[in-house]
Design a protein around this motif. Sequence first.
Motif, PDB file in Angstrom:
ATOM      1  N   PHE A 173      30.281  41.669  17.734  1.00 50.50           N
ATOM      2  CA  PHE A 173      28.957  42.295  17.688  1.00 50.50           C
ATOM      3  C   PHE A 173      29.094  43.815  17.749  1.00 50.50           C
ATOM      4  CE2 PHE A 173      25.132  43.986  19.770  1.00 50.50           C
ATOM      5  CZ  PHE A 173      24.176  43.526  18.884  1.00 50.50           C
ATOM      6  N   ASN A 174      28.532  44.471  16.720  1.00 48.43           N
ATOM      7  CA  ASN A 174      28.488  45.935  16.680  1.00 48.43           C
ATOM      8  C   ASN A 174      27.044  46.398  16.794  1.00 48.43           C
ATOM      9  OD1 ASN A 174      31.353  46.231  16.232  1.00 48.43           O
ATOM     10  ND2 ASN A 174      30.972  45.480  14.146  1.00 48.43           N
ATOM     11  N   SER A 175      26.879  47.667  17.046  1.00 54.80           N
ATOM     12  CA  SER A 175      25.525  48.204  17.276  1.00 54.80           C
ATOM     13  C   SER A 175      24.842  48.658  15.992  1.00 54.80           C
ATOM     14  CB  SER A 175      25.588  49.373  18.264  1.00 54.80           C
ATOM     15  OG  SER A 175      26.468  50.382  17.778  1.00 54.80           O
ATOM     16  N   GLY A 176      25.425  48.352  14.817  1.00 58.80           N
ATOM     17  CA  GLY A 176      24.793  48.731  13.565  1.00 58.80           C
ATOM     18  C   GLY A 176      23.528  47.942  13.303  1.00 58.80           C
ATOM     19  N   VAL A 177      22.685  48.494  12.423  1.00 56.67           N
ATOM     20  CA  VAL A 177      21.397  47.853  12.129  1.00 56.67           C
ATOM     21  C   VAL A 177      21.604  46.482  11.500  1.00 56.67           C
ATOM     22  CG1 VAL A 177      19.264  48.046  10.804  1.00 56.67           C
ATOM     23  CG2 VAL A 177      20.255  50.085  11.862  1.00 56.67           C
ATOM     24  N   ILE A 178      22.538  46.381  10.561  1.00 59.48           N
ATOM     25  CA  ILE A 178      22.781  45.109   9.874  1.00 59.48           C
ATOM     26  C   ILE A 178      23.277  44.062  10.866  1.00 59.48           C
ATOM     27  CG2 ILE A 178      24.176  43.957   8.132  1.00 59.48           C
ATOM     28  CD1 ILE A 178      24.159  46.511   6.528  1.00 59.48           C
ATOM     29  N   GLU A 179      24.183  44.456  11.764  1.00 63.25           N
ATOM     30  CA  GLU A 179      24.718  43.502  12.738  1.00 63.25           C
ATOM     31  C   GLU A 179      23.626  43.033  13.693  1.00 63.25           C
ATOM     32  OE1 GLU A 179      26.073  46.287  11.914  1.00 63.25           O
ATOM     33  OE2 GLU A 179      28.088  45.833  11.167  1.00 63.25           O
ATOM     34  N   ILE A 180      22.731  43.940  14.091  1.00 64.02           N
ATOM     35  CA  ILE A 180      21.648  43.558  14.988  1.00 64.02           C
ATOM     36  C   ILE A 180      20.697  42.588  14.306  1.00 64.02           C
ATOM     37  CG2 ILE A 180      19.631  44.407  16.244  1.00 64.02           C
ATOM     38  CD1 ILE A 180      21.178  46.963  16.816  1.00 64.02           C
ATOM     39  N   LEU A 181      20.351  42.886  13.039  1.00 66.38           N
ATOM     40  CA  LEU A 181      19.469  41.985  12.293  1.00 66.38           C
ATOM     41  C   LEU A 181      20.102  40.613  12.099  1.00 66.38           C
ATOM     42  CD1 LEU A 181      18.050  44.444   9.580  1.00 66.38           C
ATOM     43  CD2 LEU A 181      16.864  43.524  11.578  1.00 66.38           C
ATOM     44  N   PHE A 182      21.411  40.600  11.834  1.00 64.70           N
ATOM     45  CA  PHE A 182      22.117  39.330  11.658  1.00 64.70           C
ATOM     46  C   PHE A 182      22.116  38.534  12.961  1.00 64.70           C
ATOM     47  CE2 PHE A 182      26.182  36.939  11.812  1.00 64.70           C
ATOM     48  CZ  PHE A 182      25.914  36.030  10.795  1.00 64.70           C
ATOM     49  N   ALA A 183      22.331  39.225  14.083  1.00 66.03           N
ATOM     50  CA  ALA A 183      22.348  38.545  15.375  1.00 66.03           C
ATOM     51  C   ALA A 183      20.977  37.954  15.701  1.00 66.03           C
ATOM     52  CB  ALA A 183      22.779  39.523  16.473  1.00 66.03           C
ATOM     53  N   VAL A 184      19.911  38.712  15.405  1.00 60.84           N
ATOM     54  CA  VAL A 184      18.555  38.214  15.670  1.00 60.84           C
ATOM     55  C   VAL A 184      18.244  37.013  14.779  1.00 60.84           C
ATOM     56  CG1 VAL A 184      16.101  38.778  15.526  1.00 60.84           C
ATOM     57  CG2 VAL A 184      17.715  40.443  16.484  1.00 60.84           C
ATOM     58  N   ALA A 185      18.601  37.118  13.493  1.00 59.55           N
ATOM     59  CA  ALA A 185      18.340  36.020  12.562  1.00 59.55           C
ATOM     60  C   ALA A 185      19.120  34.766  12.973  1.00 59.55           C
ATOM     61  CB  ALA A 185      18.721  36.442  11.140  1.00 59.55           C
ATOM     62  N   LEU A 186      20.371  34.962  13.398  1.00 60.28           N
ATOM     63  CA  LEU A 186      21.187  33.820  13.821  1.00 60.28           C
ATOM     64  C   LEU A 186      20.605  33.175  15.072  1.00 60.28           C
ATOM     65  CD1 LEU A 186      23.722  32.123  13.384  1.00 60.28           C
ATOM     66  CD2 LEU A 186      24.977  33.775  14.765  1.00 60.28           C
ATOM     67  N   PHE A 187      20.113  33.991  15.989  1.00 63.56           N
ATOM     68  CA  PHE A 187      19.487  33.449  17.198  1.00 63.56           C
ATOM     69  C   PHE A 187      18.272  32.600  16.839  1.00 63.56           C
ATOM     70  CE2 PHE A 187      16.138  33.828  20.400  1.00 63.56           C
ATOM     71  CZ  PHE A 187      16.767  33.248  21.495  1.00 63.56           C
ATOM     72  N   VAL A 188      17.459  33.092  15.896  1.00 59.30           N
ATOM     73  CA  VAL A 188      16.271  32.333  15.474  1.00 59.30           C
ATOM     74  C   VAL A 188      16.680  31.011  14.842  1.00 59.30           C
ATOM     75  CG1 VAL A 188      14.308  32.325  13.892  1.00 59.30           C
ATOM     76  CG2 VAL A 188      14.857  34.399  15.193  1.00 59.30           C
ATOM     77  N   VAL A 189      17.697  31.028  13.992  1.00 51.75           N
ATOM     78  CA  VAL A 189      18.161  29.808  13.328  1.00 51.75           C
ATOM     79  C   VAL A 189      18.703  28.813  14.355  1.00 51.75           C
ATOM     80  CG1 VAL A 189      19.887  28.859  11.749  1.00 51.75           C
ATOM     81  CG2 VAL A 189      18.632  30.942  11.132  1.00 51.75           C
ATOM     82  N   ASP A 190      19.524  29.295  15.277  1.00 53.66           N
ATOM     83  CA  ASP A 190      20.088  28.401  16.297  1.00 53.66           C
ATOM     84  C   ASP A 190      19.009  27.843  17.210  1.00 53.66           C
ATOM     85  OD1 ASP A 190      22.629  28.716  15.330  1.00 53.66           O
ATOM     86  OD2 ASP A 190      23.229  30.256  16.792  1.00 53.66           O
ATOM     87  N   ALA A 191      18.036  28.676  17.562  1.00 55.79           N
ATOM     88  CA  ALA A 191      16.938  28.201  18.412  1.00 55.79           C
ATOM     89  C   ALA A 191      16.127  27.134  17.681  1.00 55.79           C
ATOM     90  CB  ALA A 191      16.048  29.376  18.823  1.00 55.79           C
ATOM     91  N   TRP A 192      15.877  27.383  16.383  1.00 64.04           N
ATOM     92  CA  TRP A 192      15.138  26.375  15.598  1.00 64.04           C
ATOM     93  C   TRP A 192      15.896  25.055  15.543  1.00 64.04           C
ATOM     94  CZ3 TRP A 192      17.009  23.994  11.214  1.00 64.04           C
ATOM     95  CH2 TRP A 192      16.131  23.087  10.596  1.00 64.04           C
ATOM     96  N   PHE A 193      17.207  25.114  15.313  1.00 65.18           N
ATOM     97  CA  PHE A 193      17.990  23.887  15.216  1.00 65.18           C
ATOM     98  C   PHE A 193      18.020  23.156  16.564  1.00 65.18           C
ATOM     99  CE2 PHE A 193      22.089  21.616  15.542  1.00 65.18           C
ATOM    100  CZ  PHE A 193      21.865  20.675  14.533  1.00 65.18           C
ATOM    101  N   THR A 194      18.101  23.885  17.671  1.00 58.67           N
ATOM    102  CA  THR A 194      18.095  23.261  18.991  1.00 58.67           C
ATOM    103  C   THR A 194      16.783  22.527  19.240  1.00 58.67           C
ATOM    104  OG1 THR A 194      19.584  24.978  19.852  1.00 58.67           O
ATOM    105  CG2 THR A 194      18.323  23.682  21.455  1.00 58.67           C
ATOM    106  N   ILE A 195      15.667  23.186  18.918  1.00 60.31           N
ATOM    107  CA  ILE A 195      14.355  22.548  19.093  1.00 60.31           C
ATOM    108  C   ILE A 195      14.231  21.345  18.160  1.00 60.31           C
ATOM    109  CG2 ILE A 195      11.868  22.891  18.830  1.00 60.31           C
ATOM    110  CD1 ILE A 195      12.355  25.844  19.585  1.00 60.31           C
ATOM    111  N   HIS A 196      14.685  21.513  16.923  1.00 56.16           N
ATOM    112  CA  HIS A 196      14.662  20.426  15.943  1.00 56.16           C
ATOM    113  C   HIS A 196      15.454  19.221  16.463  1.00 56.16           C
ATOM    114  CE1 HIS A 196      15.004  18.370  12.074  1.00 56.16           C
ATOM    115  NE2 HIS A 196      16.322  18.397  12.200  1.00 56.16           N
TER     116      HIS A 196
END
Length: 358
Positions: A310-333
């Motif tokens: 994990f780096n502090s760049g904008v792209i890395e932050i957006l990727f981390a947020v998107a991945l968190f949303v995807v993983d959270a969705w799959f867990t709830i699913h």
Amino acid sequence: MLKFYLFPISYAFLTFPVAALLFTLPFLIIQYRRHGYVNKLRGALLYLFLLYLMNALFLVLLPLPASRHNAPPDVSSYMQWIPFNFIQDMLRETRVVLDKPSTYMHIFQERAFLQVLFNVCLVVPFGMFLRYYLRARWIRCLIASFGLSLFFEVTQVTGIYGIYDYPYRLFDVDDLLLNTLGGLIGFITAEWLSSLLPRIDKLDDNLDLSQKRVSYTRRGIALMLDWIVLLPVLVITGDYSLPVAYVVVVIGYFIIIPYCTNGQTLGKLIVRIRIKGSGEELMMRELAIRSGLLYVLLGGLNVCFVSTGFNSGVIEILFAVALFVVDAWFTIHLLIRLFNRDKKLFYEAKSGTTHIIS
């Protein structure tokens, strides 16, 4: 005297959840392999038998000496080889007066009598289990009960096989006789038990495994076994390029191998399940969609995030947020599907595949 027995029994019950947890995985795998499913009665009996064995072992071993370097017992011999010596102990200690019937009840309060009763009762459940669950004959029950008692006696007289400097309990041939008698009493008692419960060897009669649903527990065990195989491979190949190695490994293991085996990986083979497509033969397209969505896409995104850091760049932050949303969705699913068994997981619905018992 009662406190002497309650102490080890309480420890057995306190440690039983840990033992049951360790017992569960091999128990489930054996049940899936042998019977194709888990029968509730069979499972309850095996867990009760585990609890019994723990109680029996703790009663035999506890309380332990305070130190491994214990003092030798103040006796002339560690062995008592005279059969039926307990009768002399009872006559010597009892307060019963033969010509006074009113004193006969005292015998039930004597230490020597309670010790005899304990030694008989200790192996009664063992004999019941042998006859009802294993359908053992009396001679097999006799030998097994004697063997269990001999194991207890040898464990005691050797100071738990050398853990302690000296034995803290003695070898007694009467214990062998009384324990074996208890096993035979349990064998006879099991005849009455059999009239109350269904025959253990008839539980699987008229059972159609094709109509039974494959539980998420069973699928989870198969997945765990698969990754036990795959993780060492990924560790070795990860020195080069983890994301690329991960994609190659999962394609080979979760797509190519199941296609060649009509839906089975090693984990699925062990628990007797396989992936089934829309037809009799599983198609490569179905496997590619199923495993591509689950392992290549969803799993691959997580592997990429872990491998790149994990780096502090904008792209890395957006990727981390998107991945968190995807993983959270799959867990709830996944949690929703756990409580709604009729609906398939998203990668099963898209690929038209499901699990069946093989």
